[in-house]
Scaffold this motif. Structure first.
Motif, mmCIF file in Angstrom:
data_model
loop_
_atom_site.group_PDB
_atom_site.id
_atom_site.type_symbol
_atom_site.label_atom_id
_atom_site.label_comp_id
_atom_site.label_asym_id
_atom_site.label_seq_id
_atom_site.Cartn_x
_atom_site.Cartn_y
_atom_site.Cartn_z
ATOM 1 N N ILE A 50 0.717 -1.178 0.097
ATOM 2 C CA ILE A 50 -0.221 0.029 -0.226
ATOM 3 C C ILE A 50 0.953 1.288 -0.038
ATOM 4 N N ILE A 51 1.908 1.471 0.868
ATOM 5 C CA ILE A 51 2.709 2.392 0.942
ATOM 6 C C ILE A 51 3.516 2.468 -0.280
ATOM 7 N N THR A 52 3.854 1.611 -1.046
ATOM 8 C CA THR A 52 4.881 1.872 -2.312
ATOM 9 C C THR A 52 3.659 2.237 -3.401
ATOM 10 N N TYR A 53 2.365 1.817 -3.243
ATOM 11 C CA TYR A 53 1.602 2.152 -4.402
ATOM 12 C C TYR A 53 1.131 3.845 -3.988
ATOM 13 N N ILE A 54 1.159 4.062 -2.803
ATOM 14 C CA ILE A 54 0.910 5.586 -2.472
ATOM 15 C C ILE A 54 2.333 6.493 -3.001
ATOM 16 N N SER A 55 3.175 5.617 -2.984
ATOM 17 C CA SER A 55 4.667 6.248 -3.438
ATOM 18 C C SER A 55 4.455 6.668 -5.031
ATOM 19 N N VAL A 56 4.198 5.283 -5.633
ATOM 20 C CA VAL A 56 3.856 5.749 -6.881
ATOM 21 C C VAL A 56 3.101 6.647 -7.454
ATOM 22 N N LEU A 57 2.027 6.873 -6.804
ATOM 23 C CA LEU A 57 0.865 7.921 -7.097
ATOM 24 C C LEU A 57 1.631 9.127 -6.773
ATOM 25 N N GLU A 58 2.543 9.482 -5.837
ATOM 26 C CA GLU A 58 2.959 10.819 -5.482
ATOM 27 C C GLU A 58 4.264 10.919 -6.483
ATOM 28 N N ARG A 59 4.854 9.952 -6.991
ATOM 29 C CA ARG A 59 5.986 10.090 -7.955
ATOM 30 C C ARG A 59 5.516 9.956 -9.268
ATOM 31 N N THR A 60 4.356 9.965 -9.613
ATOM 32 C CA THR A 60 3.831 9.790 -10.951
ATOM 33 C C THR A 60 4.564 10.825 -12.058
ATOM 34 N N LYS A 61 4.661 12.027 -11.769
ATOM 35 C CA LYS A 61 5.363 13.100 -12.577
ATOM 36 C C LYS A 61 6.770 12.542 -12.830
ATOM 37 N N GLU A 62 7.223 12.230 -11.572
ATOM 38 C CA GLU A 62 8.825 11.708 -11.588
ATOM 39 C C GLU A 62 9.045 10.446 -12.607
ATOM 40 N N ILE A 63 7.939 9.723 -12.772
ATOM 41 C CA ILE A 63 7.972 8.589 -13.509
ATOM 42 C C ILE A 63 7.961 9.311 -14.997
ATOM 43 N N GLY A 64 7.079 10.251 -15.138
ATOM 44 C CA GLY A 64 7.014 10.706 -16.755
ATOM 45 C C GLY A 64 8.296 11.321 -16.872
ATOM 46 N N ILE A 65 8.959 12.139 -16.269
ATOM 47 C CA ILE A 65 10.177 12.804 -16.251
ATOM 48 C C ILE A 65 11.284 11.534 -16.579
ATOM 49 N N LEU A 66 11.563 10.601 -16.044
ATOM 50 C CA LEU A 66 12.422 9.506 -16.378
ATOM 51 C C LEU A 66 12.251 8.988 -17.744
ATOM 52 N N LYS A 67 10.630 8.683 -18.047
ATOM 53 C CA LYS A 67 10.561 8.055 -19.166
ATOM 54 C C LYS A 67 10.965 8.881 -20.257
ATOM 55 N N ALA A 68 10.788 10.354 -20.132
ATOM 56 C CA ALA A 68 11.096 11.297 -21.110
ATOM 57 C C ALA A 68 12.642 11.233 -21.378
ATOM 58 N N LEU A 69 13.254 11.124 -20.414
ATOM 59 C CA LEU A 69 15.046 11.059 -20.520
ATOM 60 C C LEU A 69 15.273 9.541 -21.004
ATOM 61 N N GLY A 70 14.581 8.611 -21.188
ATOM 62 C CA GLY A 70 14.566 7.403 -21.978
ATOM 63 C C GLY A 70 14.911 6.191 -21.018
ATOM 64 N N ALA A 71 14.193 6.295 -19.735
ATOM 65 C CA ALA A 71 14.171 5.305 -18.769
ATOM 66 C C ALA A 71 13.198 4.214 -19.460
ATOM 67 N N ARG A 72 13.732 3.096 -19.102
ATOM 68 C CA ARG A 72 13.008 1.732 -19.668
ATOM 69 C C ARG A 72 11.950 1.401 -18.621
ATOM 70 N N LYS A 73 11.085 0.505 -18.786
ATOM 71 C CA LYS A 73 9.931 0.223 -18.048
ATOM 72 C C LYS A 73 10.858 -0.611 -16.557
ATOM 73 N N LYS A 74 11.677 -1.311 -17.081
ATOM 74 C CA LYS A 74 12.649 -2.142 -16.249
ATOM 75 C C LYS A 74 13.297 -1.119 -15.033
ATOM 76 N N ASP A 75 13.758 -0.164 -15.666
ATOM 77 C CA ASP A 75 14.289 1.193 -14.843
ATOM 78 C C ASP A 75 13.460 1.674 -13.892
ATOM 79 N N ILE A 76 12.406 1.976 -14.370
ATOM 80 C CA ILE A 76 11.018 2.634 -13.605
ATOM 81 C C ILE A 76 10.788 1.831 -12.370
ATOM 82 N N SER A 77 10.401 0.511 -12.954
ATOM 83 C CA SER A 77 10.435 -0.645 -11.839
ATOM 84 C C SER A 77 11.576 -0.936 -10.871
ATOM 85 N N ARG A 78 12.687 -0.712 -11.257
ATOM 86 C CA ARG A 78 13.832 -0.920 -10.445
ATOM 87 C C ARG A 78 13.846 0.402 -9.347
#
Length: 772
Positions: free
Chosen positions: A661-689
């Motif tokens: 649950i806490i990790t899922y909350i963190s995912v919601l809080e860091r959604t924009k960061e996920i988008g930024i990392l993907k824009a910079l070329g991060a792979r799915k496994k990098d985001i998961s990592r």
């Protein structure tokens, strides 16, 4: 303006479906871009310009058509190709800057290069250079929240340029800035990216006409105007992609920096997660501690509790043993079944037990004496021979009743110190040096039974207590059979009456009490009891002489007791001969290991002898009482430990769910960061990592916190246990258990957080960038 085709869009279509409604964002656009030009895309909101920019940047996928980079089609691109394309070729400058708030300015700029696998020193040097170009070298260690809007946009430009992309995509780069700052930002983009293809989406026609070399206008998903359309040329070079990758240490740094921004929540989460670990750690600490106490006790008792070999033994079969165990368990748990009957049922306890007679052959005794002294300290022999003892008391010679003295032998030394030296303290005198030395053993209160003292010639009617030294030097005479017994006219034998002559015989063995001993405080179960103790070598010496005596030879040839003249059977005759010293075979053998660990080696040695015997009747069965006790206590401790661990493990399951649950909350809080990392070329496994790394940190921290708290709790727990039982340091947290529990905590936490981490990796980059 002519140049090489850097980028070409051919009949690109992109639509979105919401429910039953379909929107065509791009409706068959075709446009090419040169290697180096500044292109401004103008259009009203909803015209498709931002969608076009996202398609060019690989953040969004086109439905139909083709996007060609340096002559290479992207139709067959997979996710990893698009990730590498964004990292190698594209630099993004967003209207809202899209900086990662918990990273420093220089770390934000380095992120794209980190995904490219560039070395730390090189990416740091490059980041400093681009920050210097945009005028922010002095601010590199600040966080984004400490900068103005214009400064944050400069950081975004520096980040976009750091990886030296071929294409710079700017989405309303001045939309959130005032006019003066907007001009500064546009001048900066124009200056630092003059050799690149710049594609800017804007509503500001004035800004576009001032800075752009070419203006492309969009309306309803189509290109309606192009101020400087390309003239088709050849691609300059073959397009190659360098795969991106985020190392786990990098993911750890990202997650650690994020965790630092919410230390309070992290600590509470870790503490809640550690409760199960605390419980299990304390259970293991107490279990191990009590087991160590038991083992220490048993290790000491093992020296005192020998392996016992008797002439008569009973073996119980496995079925009876299992039934007995089940009955004991039912009795302890209150589930013992009681029969309802008016009858008494008769059974024979010995029916399923076989009586075995151990035959102590010369071969076996020699085998036993040949045991390795490195594993066996001493061997005790109990022989049936009766010693003929005389003592001079107050000037008068009298016969000594060895039974009143509790006359018994002590074990024979094989290695190291003697049994007496290991287990008994000298209160007066010394340890015996040969078989003529006797020792008087007293109890822990220096007491000895009155009949022992009286038998040694002391007047216990007049005096109750005596000095230890009073017993040192007392002499007894061991009289040989030929001097002690005399033949009668009836063909039998009787005890001679001339005590003076017997006492003075040169054949006698003079025995002397050389020491008064008491068992050491560390000895739980002393084997030699209070009374007079002698060496087995004395018995051997007496037996060697007795075998040749007249009374023994007469008894061998008689069917009656040569002392009482009564008829006896073979068994009684055998016992009589043993008493007279004809047979020195012991009726009881005790084997003392060096320590608790060497006991098993002795048992293996004894088993090897039995394995060499073809007939079961030739085997010698031994009794290992310590093993019985050990098995019982270990089984009880293991059972209790498993039950308590199972109970505490429920807290770990709750922790696993909570971490998810806490990790899922963190995912919601860091959604924009996920988008930024993907824009910079991060792979799915990098985001998961990244999120796996976060749960890894939480797991290690919660496990370590649990171990620390459990260790601290052992201090008051040990204090309470000591006050109640006087056992010291019972709760002992083993290092190996601590490592295992931290590992379990980490694995379970990562398992709990992995599903939210996978959810994070599948988030749409465009949607993630729009979140706040």
């Amino acid at each position: 303006m002519k140049g090489f085709n850097m980028l070409e869009l051919k009949n690109i279509r992109k639509s979105y479906v919401v429910g039953d409604f379909k929107t065509d964002a791009l409706d068959g656009i075709s446009v090419s871009f040169r290697k180096s030009e500044f292109v401004a895309i103008l259009g009203a909101s909803g015209s498709g310009k931002t969608t076009c920019l996202n398609v060019i940047g690989g953040l969004d996928r086109y439905d139909e058509g083709d996007l060609i980079i340096n002559g290479k089609s992207t139709k067959k691109f997979k996710d990893k190709d698009w990730d590498a394309y964004r990292n190698n070729t594209i630099g993004f400058v967003f209207q809202n800057y899209n900086l990662i708030s918990h990273l420093s300015i220089i770390a934000n700029v380095e992120m794209g290069m980190t995904l490219s696998g560039i070395s730390r020193s090189k990416k740091h040097k490059t980041a400093v250079e681009v920050l210097e170009k945009v005028g922010l070298k002095d601010h590199m260690h600040k966080k984004p929240g400490q900068l103005s809007g214009g400064q944050m946009q400069r950081v975004a430009i520096a980040r976009a340029l750091a990886n030296n992309p071929d294409i710079l995509l700017c989405d309303e780069p001045t939309g959130a800035l005032d006019s003066k700052t907007s001009t500064q930002i546009m001048d900066l983009i124009k200056e630092v990216a003059s050799d690149k293809l710049i594609i800017m989406v804007t509503h500001n026609a004035e800004l576009a006409s001032k800075y752009a070399d070419r203006i492309v206008e969009f309306q309803d998903g189509k290109v309606i105007a192009d101020s400087n359309p390309y003239q088709e040329g050849l691609a300059q070079e073959e397009f190659r992609l360098k795969k991106t990758s985020m190392s786990f240490p990098t993911a750890l740094r990202l997650s650690f920096n994020n965790i630092r921004t919410k230390l309070g929540r992290t600590f509470l989460t870790a503490f809640a997660s550690s409760i199960g670990i605390i419980g299990i750690a304390l259970i293991l600490s107490l279990s191990v501690g009590f087991q160590l106490q038991i083992d220490d006790f048993q290790a000491e008792a093992m020296t005192e509790f020998p392996i016992i070999i008797t002439q008569q033994t009973r073996e119980i079969d496995r079925e009876s043993y299992d039934e007995h165990e089940d009955e004991m368990f039912d009795r302890m748990t209150g589930n013992l079944e009681y029969v309802d009957s008016d009858e008494v049922f008769v059974y024979n306890q010995d029916e399923r037990r076989a009586r075995h007679t151990n035959v102590f052959t010369e071969e076996y005794l020699e085998y036993l004496e040949a045991i390795n002294p490195a594993i066996c300290k001493s061997i005790g022999y109990n022989r049936a021979v009766g010693l003929n003892l005389l003592m001079k008391k107050n000037g008068e010679i009298s016969q000594i009743n060895s039974g009143n003295l509790y006359f018994a032998s002590y074990p024979t030394k094989l290695a190291g110190a003697s049994y007496l030296e290991d287990n008994y303290d000298v209160l007066a005198g010394e340890y015996p040096e040969d078989e003529t030395g006797l020792v008087l053993v007293v109890d822990n209160k220096n007491r000895i039974e009155d009949k022992v003292v009286a038998e040694l010639g002391f007047d216990i009617e007049k005096k109750e207590n005596f000095k230890l030294e009073d017993f040192i030097g007392l002499e007894l005479k061991a009289v040989m059979n030929d001097d002690y017994y005399m033949s009668t006219e009836y063909g039998g034998f009787t005890i001679a009456q001339d005590y003076e002559q017997m006492y003075e015989s040169v054949n006698n063995i003079t025995l002397k009490i050389v020491g008064v001993l008491r068992s050491k405080e560390t000895v739980k179960f002393p084997i030699v009891n209070e009374g007079l103790a002698y060496s087995d070598q004395l018995a051997v010496r007496v037996i060697e002489n007795a075998k040749k005596s007249a009374i023994v030879k007469s008894q061998e040839d008689s069917d009656y007791n040569v002392l009482s003249m009564q008829e006896i059977d073979e068994e009684m005759k055998k016992q009589m001969l043993s008493f007279l010293g004809q047979n020195g075979t012991p009726y009881l053998i005790t084997v003392y290991p060096i320590n608790f660990q060497t006991k098993d080696e002795i048992l293996e040695y004894l088993d090897e002898y039995n394995d060499s015997q073809a007939d079961n009747k030739d085997k010698v069965i031994y009794t290992d009482m310590a093993d019985t006790i050990t098995g019982m206590t270990s089984g009880i401790m293991d059972g209790i430990t498993m039950v308590l661990i199972a109970f505490s493990s429920t807290a770990l399951i709750v922790s696993l769910i909570m971490i998810g649950i806490i990790t899922y909350i963190s995912v919601l809080e860091r959604t924009k960061e996920i988008g930024i990392l993907k824009a910079l070329g991060a792979r799915k496994k990098d985001i998961s990592r990244v999120f796996d790394a976060e749960t890894f940190i939480l797991g290690v921290f919660s496990g370590s916190l649990g171990i620390l708290i459990a260790w601290l709790l052992t201090i008051p727990i040990n204090s309470v246990i000591y006050n109640v039982t006087e056992l010291k340091n019972v709760a002992q947290l083993q290092f190996s258990h601590a490592v295992i529990l931290i590992t379990i905590s980490t694995i379970l936490t990562m398992l709990g957080g992995h599903i939210p981490a996978r959810i994070a990796s599948r988030k749409d980059a465009v949607e993630a960038l729009r979140s706040e």
